[in-house]
Design a protein around this motif. Structure first.
Motif, mmCIF file in Angstrom:
data_model
loop_
_atom_site.group_PDB
_atom_site.id
_atom_site.type_symbol
_atom_site.label_atom_id
_atom_site.label_comp_id
_atom_site.label_asym_id
_atom_site.label_seq_id
_atom_site.Cartn_x
_atom_site.Cartn_y
_atom_site.Cartn_z
ATOM 1 N N LYS A 1 0.859 -1.184 0.000
ATOM 2 C CA LYS A 1 0.000 0.000 0.000
ATOM 3 C C LYS A 1 0.896 1.235 0.000
ATOM 4 O O LYS A 1 1.858 1.323 0.765
ATOM 5 N N PRO A 2 0.564 2.149 -0.849
ATOM 6 C CA PRO A 2 1.414 3.347 -0.906
ATOM 7 C C PRO A 2 1.260 4.226 0.334
ATOM 8 O O PRO A 2 0.166 4.421 0.833
ATOM 9 N N ASN A 3 2.413 4.701 0.804
ATOM 10 C CA ASN A 3 2.441 5.666 1.908
ATOM 11 C C ASN A 3 2.815 6.987 1.254
ATOM 12 O O ASN A 3 3.958 7.185 0.838
ATOM 13 N N ALA A 4 1.867 7.895 1.144
ATOM 14 C CA ALA A 4 2.042 9.137 0.398
ATOM 15 C C ALA A 4 3.238 9.944 0.898
ATOM 16 O O ALA A 4 4.046 10.447 0.104
ATOM 17 N N ALA A 5 3.426 10.058 2.190
ATOM 18 C CA ALA A 5 4.526 10.862 2.737
ATOM 19 C C ALA A 5 5.867 10.230 2.381
ATOM 20 O O ALA A 5 6.823 10.923 2.003
ATOM 21 N N SER A 6 5.944 8.883 2.472
ATOM 22 C CA SER A 6 7.191 8.181 2.162
ATOM 23 C C SER A 6 7.531 8.310 0.687
ATOM 24 O O SER A 6 8.683 8.535 0.318
#
Length: 183
Positions: A157-162
């Motif tokens: 799952k994408p972590n937007a901040a990372s």
């Protein structure tokens, strides 16, 4: 110790059942080496002998000839029934592996090997077809969990901040390579 079978089939019954004439009946008896039994009513065949006659009739229907039927002699083996009937004429059995029959041995071994492959492969083929027909709803809970774990590992799952931080770092590294004196 041999037990005589109680079934007594008379020539006229056999001819009718096999749809053959009397001369054909006697010709087939001779071909098979069968000696009809006798009692006070006349001649008859027992169930084993009749089975051999039926198998010969099947062979003739399939091939159009008596020749090639695996029967006759001391042990007559019917391909259709596996029935073994002791007859009066002795035969010399062909022994696989003898010098005269070396090709026959190779063929016999090959056929046995093919049967073994079928025996081993069949359960695997059945499993493959079962699996192909299944949906995720058919899976037990522990396998559903394994499947979800694989999906999660393959598609994190994408972590937007990372992701933003990684893109920014890549951009900075690229700019530093273009302009090494800027810090």
């Amino acid at each position: 110790m041999t037990t005589e079978l109680s079934t007594k089939l008379r020539p006229d019954e056999i001819c009718e059942k096999l749809s053959i004439g009397t001369s054909t009946y006697y010709d087939r008896l001779k071909f098979l080496g069968i000696k009809a039994n006798k009692d006070e009513e006349g001649t008859y065949l027992n169930a084993e002998q009749m089975k051999l006659m039926e198998d010969l009739s099947e062979h003739i229907k399939e091939t159009g000839k008596k020749e090639g039927f695996r029967g006759g002699g001391q042990l007559a083996i019917s391909e259709n029934s596996g029935l073994v009937s002791a007859l009066d004429i002795p035969v010399q059995p062909e022994i696989p592996g003898s010098e005269e029959n070396e090709d026959g041995l190779e063929e016999l071994i090959r056929e046995a090997a093919e049967l073994k492959v079928q025996q081993v492969a069949m359960p695997e083929l059945i499993k493959l077809h079962l699996a192909a027909g299944m949906t995720e709803d058919d899976l037990p809970p522990d396998l559903k969990a394994k499947l979800q774990a694989v999906r999660d590992a393959a598609n994190p799952k994408p972590n937007a901040a990372s992701i933003a931080q990684q893109l920014l770092q890549r951009h900075r590294n690229k700019n530093q390579q273009k302009n090494p004196e800027t810090k």
